[in-house]
Design a protein around this motif. Structure first.
Motif, short mmCIF file in Angstrom:
data_model
loop_
_atom_site.label_atom_id
_atom_site.label_comp_id
_atom_site.label_asym_id
_atom_site.label_seq_id
_atom_site.Cartn_x
_atom_site.Cartn_y
_atom_site.Cartn_z
N ASN A 118 -0.58 15.36 2.59
CA ASN A 118 -0.49 16.70 2.02
C ASN A 118 -0.65 17.73 3.12
OD1 ASN A 118 -0.67 15.96 -0.94
ND2 ASN A 118 -2.54 15.04 -0.15
N SER A 130 0.84 -1.19 0.00
CA SER A 130 0.00 0.00 0.00
C SER A 130 0.88 1.26 0.00
CB SER A 130 -0.95 0.00 1.20
OG SER A 130 -0.22 0.00 2.41
N ILE A 136 -3.67 4.13 -0.19
CA ILE A 136 -3.97 3.38 -1.40
C ILE A 136 -3.50 1.95 -1.18
CG2 ILE A 136 -3.55 3.21 -3.88
CD1 ILE A 136 -2.85 6.26 -3.72
N GLY A 184 -4.36 16.84 4.26
CA GLY A 184 -5.08 15.81 3.53
C GLY A 184 -4.24 14.56 3.45
N GLY A 185 -4.85 13.48 3.09
CA GLY A 185 -4.09 12.25 2.97
C GLY A 185 -4.86 11.18 2.22
N HIS A 186 -4.10 10.21 1.75
CA HIS A 186 -4.67 9.08 1.03
C HIS A 186 -3.97 7.81 1.50
CE1 HIS A 186 -6.52 11.81 -1.87
NE2 HIS A 186 -5.38 12.47 -1.84
#
Length: 89
Positions: free
Chosen positions: A52, A47, A83, A79-81
């Motif tokens: 951000n 992952s 994946i 912000g963040g993700h």
């Protein structure tokens, strides 16, 4: 899809950089630009984590060379993700 321009301003290390990006005008909203610190991290399970954070960087050179003559500065405060791969895909 919404970003019209993007440029790396400062590369801090292999996983972190400050990016200038800008959008075109969207409906009644003026064209906007952002200065954002972006950090990427590949995890052992395959992952990726992306964070951000808004940066207080003028990016005057990027703004002057941009497609729009005037941008409204916006901030992506935090912000963040996360994946993750899908098993079997």
């Amino acid at each position: 899809e919404f970003f019209a321009e993007m440029e790396d301003v400062v590369v801090i290390d292999d996983d972190t950089k400050i990016v200038w990006s800008a959008t075109e005008r969207i409906g009644p909203l003026r064209a906007r630009d952002f200065a954002t610190r972006v950090h990427f991290r590949a995890m052992p399970d395959g992952s990726f984590v992306i964070g951000n954070l808004a940066e207080q960087v003028a990016c005057a050179d990027q703004r002057a060379a941009g497609k729009q003559s005037k941008y409204c500065r916006m901030e992506m405060l935090l912000g963040g993700h996360l994946i993750r791969p899908i098993a079997g895909e």
